[in-house]
Write an enzyme that holds these catalytic residues in place. Structure first.
Site, PDB file in Angstrom:
ATOM      1  N   SER A 106       0.842  -6.674   1.258  1.00 39.26           N
ATOM      2  CA  SER A 106       0.623  -6.509  -0.036  1.00 39.26           C
ATOM      3  C   SER A 106      -0.185  -7.600  -0.560  1.00 39.26           C
ATOM      4  O   SER A 106      -1.385  -7.509   0.026  1.00 39.26           O
ATOM      5  CB  SER A 106       2.026  -6.636  -0.890  1.00 39.26           C
ATOM      6  N   ASP A 138       3.515   4.674  -2.855  1.00 37.97           N
ATOM      7  CA  ASP A 138       3.488   3.162  -2.948  1.00 37.97           C
ATOM      8  C   ASP A 138       3.120   2.934  -4.484  1.00 37.97           C
ATOM      9  O   ASP A 138       1.865   3.262  -4.983  1.00 37.97           O
ATOM     10  CB  ASP A 138       2.285   2.348  -2.212  1.00 37.97           C
ATOM     11  N   HIS A 178       6.348   1.194  -1.127  1.00 39.36           N
ATOM     12  CA  HIS A 178       5.746  -0.226  -0.964  1.00 39.36           C
ATOM     13  C   HIS A 178       6.511  -1.113   0.139  1.00 39.36           C
ATOM     14  O   HIS A 178       6.068  -1.522   1.106  1.00 39.36           O
ATOM     15  CB  HIS A 178       5.704  -0.934  -2.137  1.00 39.36           C
TER      16      HIS A 178
END
Length: 695
Positions: A547, A632, A667
């Site tokens: 991330s 995501d 995610h």
């Protein structure tokens, strides 16, 4: 030192079509050849072509990693074998019932259960997530909230992995799901004391921003739910909750720099929320209610936060008086209130600590843990009338442990330590905490773990991990999956770089906005330090981040491409400027206080200095494994896809670039407790292949 020769299959990598798209802002023109890859997200004309490209990349990755399939299976099996399949969480007492979750052998999910009065009572299975998840590639249940009369359970379900939850309510006496169904929420719901009114956070269907707090009355259609709070500042996150003593409902609105709280008696659900203290520029505050006053944790004139107090009926700042003063060397992170005690979560010298304060006489003491690098945190503490605080403890060699601590007698009781099946002996491993010196002279902590016998001769492989954003601290914790690397000779290190909050609030502020590059240079300097100290060498140093930590990976390979032999970038936020210019992308406006707003020229020019996608150049990059999820919601799939496409056409040398897109997930990857191990096995197999380790 020369890099090893690795044998890769003779497979041709996909080439994404280049279609010029011009971005013109602040008089600066940039051509983006891969802008079209966001068409699946935007539902544009090239949607099908995007999917074909992602599938071609998946096929290529599978071909390149074909000779590791047996190793991946072995890694998956050994990591799964360490997990106790039939297990139970430590029960916690709430309102007369003991609540816990338990897992069963072979099952991916769990059951949420309770027992009335004592642990010998009959078990009630409130939700069987194993059964509920059947037929779904992804299933997440969250926000379990039992009504004050113990008869109803509200919970949220997400089956897409975009963190948009539908809230349902179950009658725990009859087992029936009520007709009430609330879509597009953040997952949780908070009960008023009347057992029929719920408050929840409603999300924008496009940006997924938490925008409104709504009130729902059981038995009514959610389309008619009343908006009790509408957030006008699209840089703030909002939420609703209830105090531990059950008396107050809170609405919280906060960004990175400022926050605001609204208050309502839980006995008066149809009343109007009142502001506690109107938002102040660059001031964060949160509120903890005691029986006779409110405590306020704030950074108002206090970089590392202080605690103030005020009367229950006079909450404005003019009534605040100091309760715990600000300290330069201690960051106050949170407060946990009990009838007679206050537990204060603090951070000093980069380590977490717990202080216990007696509310009647003000006496305070700290819990002692006796390890060089560890993590401690206040755990599930839902009971108000108790002398016992529950806390979690772990280190890089100590499995996750849950303790009860009697604040009166000062006795500690170990309730449970994560069991590592197949035998784990902490004595076989060693952990260290060292300090690297950054370019500007700042000392940056590094936590390291390895198996005893690890030689510091520069020949051992080492994986360096970090995050470094949002003030989120990456504390040293245990991982049973990590043993698969350590047992094969790898060292593992966490760089506690600026942008996190390990060393206090200033540590965070020195790694964000127009100081963001400190985060990247800190990580590079930590890598160089580990090489200088002979933990590893350039031929054996690896890096990993996800991330915002994936942004870190993209930045450091542009700034120091030859320092790493291989890099794993998971769901990486690498197309910083284009994402921050597009307010239709989820979370964009929430992030302005973290990265800056590129509509402003100074922020744009600074972002352009480090944004990985903007800075791809004709150099030899390390071997790269990039992972993403098609659904995501935090970092859209097209960021890593565009980055990989651009890297392929510009980079020099023969090092490989692999892109793996999970077509079912978002995610956080897979939702099942074993499925995610397949992703870990792929990552580890990639590292082991680069070290010519085949077993």
């Amino acid at each position: 030192m020369t890099k090893k020769t690795i044998s890769w299959p003779d497979a041709a990598s996909p080439v994404a079509e280049a279609k010029a798209y011009e971005r013109i802002i602040h008089g600066d023109t940039v051509v983006d050849n891969y802008y079209w890859l966001n068409d699946y997200f935007k539902k544009g004309p090239d949607s099908a072509k995007v999917i074909s490209y992602l599938e071609a990349e998946n096929t290529y990755t599978a071909a390149m990693m074909k000779d590791t399939e047996g190793l991946q299976t072995n890694l998956f099996d050994e990591m799964k074998a360490r997990i106790k399949e039939t297990d139970e969480s430590v029960p916690y007492l709430r309102n007369g019932y003991y609540y816990y979750t338990r897992t069963e052998e072979g099952k991916q999910y769990y059951k949420f259960c309770r027992k009335k009065g004592n642990l010998e009572a009959k078990e009630e299975i409130l939700l069987d997530i194993d059964a509920m998840a059947e037929g779904y590639p992804y299933y997440a249940a969250s926000g379990f909230s039992v009504s004050p009369d113990n008869k109803l359970l509200a919970y949220g379900v997400d089956t897409v992995s975009r963190r948009e939850y539908t809230v349902y309510v179950k009658n725990l006496e009859t087992g029936k799901i009520l007709t009430d169904k609330i879509d597009r929420t953040s997952g949780g719901a908070t009960w008023a004391n009347d057992n029929k009114t719920l408050f929840y956070t409603s999300k924008n269907p496009v940006t997924l921003l938490s925008e409104k707090i709504k009130r729902h009355t059981l038995g009514t259609n959610s389309a008619s739910d009343v908006v009790v709070y509408d957030e006008k500042d699209n840089t703030n996150y909002i939420g609703v909750g209830k105090s531990k003593d059950g008396k107050h409902l809170f609405i919280y609105s906060g960004g990175t720099l400022s926050s605001e709280l609204f208050l309502l008696s839980a006995d008066d659900p149809n009343g109007k929320f009142k502001v506690f203290q109107p938002r102040m520029k660059d001031v964060l505050y949160s509120v903890t209610p005691l029986a006779d006053r409110f405590l306020i944790l704030t950074n108002d004139g206090a970089k590392n936060f202080k605690v103030m107090e005020c009367p229950l009926d006079k909450t404005g700042k003019e009534n605040w008086k100091e309760f715990i003063p600000h300290r330069e060397d201690v960051l106050i992170e949170g407060l946990d209130e009990f009838k007679d005690y206050l537990v204060i979560s603090e951070r000093k010298n980069g380590l977490t600590q717990l202080a216990v304060r007696n509310l009647s006489d003000g006496q305070q003491h700290y819990l002692n843990f006796g390890e060089a690098a560890y993590t401690v945190y206040s755990s599930t503490n839902v009971e108000y009338n108790t002398d016992v605080v529950r806390y979690g403890y772990t280190s890089m060699v100590t499995p996750s442990s849950t303790y009860d601590y009697n604040m009166k007698s000062k006795e500690k009781t170990l309730l449970k330590q994560q069991e590592v099946l197949g035998g784990y002996n902490s004595e076989e491993y060693e952990t260290e905490r060292v300090m690297a010196t950054a370019t500007d002279g700042t000392k940056v902590p590094i936590s390291i773990v390895y198996k005893k016998g690890f030689k510091k001769d520069g020949k051992a492989p080492l994986l360096l991990y970090a995050y470094g954003s949002y003030g989120s601290s990456m504390d040293p914790t245990f991982s049973s999956t990590r043993l698969s690397l350590l047992n094969r000779g790898f060292g593992f290190a966490i760089a506690h770089i600026r942008g996190g909050e390990e060393m206090g609030r200033q540590w965070y502020e020195d790694g964000k906005m127009l100081k963001k590059i400190n985060t990247f240079t800190d990580f590079i300097d930590c890598g160089k330090f580990l090489i200088e100290q002979k933990y590893t060498s350039e031929a054996h140093l690896y890096a990993q981040g996800g991330s915002a930590g994936g942004l870190l990976m993209g930045a450091v390979i542009n700034m120091a491409p030859s320092l790493w032999n291989g890099v794993i970038a998971q769901v990486p936020f690498v197309d910083v400027i284009n994402t921050m210019l597009d307010e239709s992308i989820p979370l964009t406006t929430n992030e302005y206080d973290e990265w800056g707003n590129p509509n402003h020229k100074d922020a744009y020019e600074y972002m352009k200095l480090y944004s990985p996608y903007e800075n791809v150049k004709a150099v030899e990059y390390p071997n790269l494994l990039v992972t993403t999820g098609l659904h995501d919601s935090q970092v859209q799939y097209f960021e890593p896809a565009k980055w990989v496409a651009k890297l392929r056409t510009i980079k020099k040398g023969d090092n490989v670039i692999l892109l793996k897109t999970d077509m079912d997930y978002g995610h956080g990857g897979a939702s099942g407790r074993f499925d995610y191990l397949k992703d870990v096995a792929l990552s580890y197999a990639f590292l082991l292949k680069l070290e010519n380790i085949t077993k």
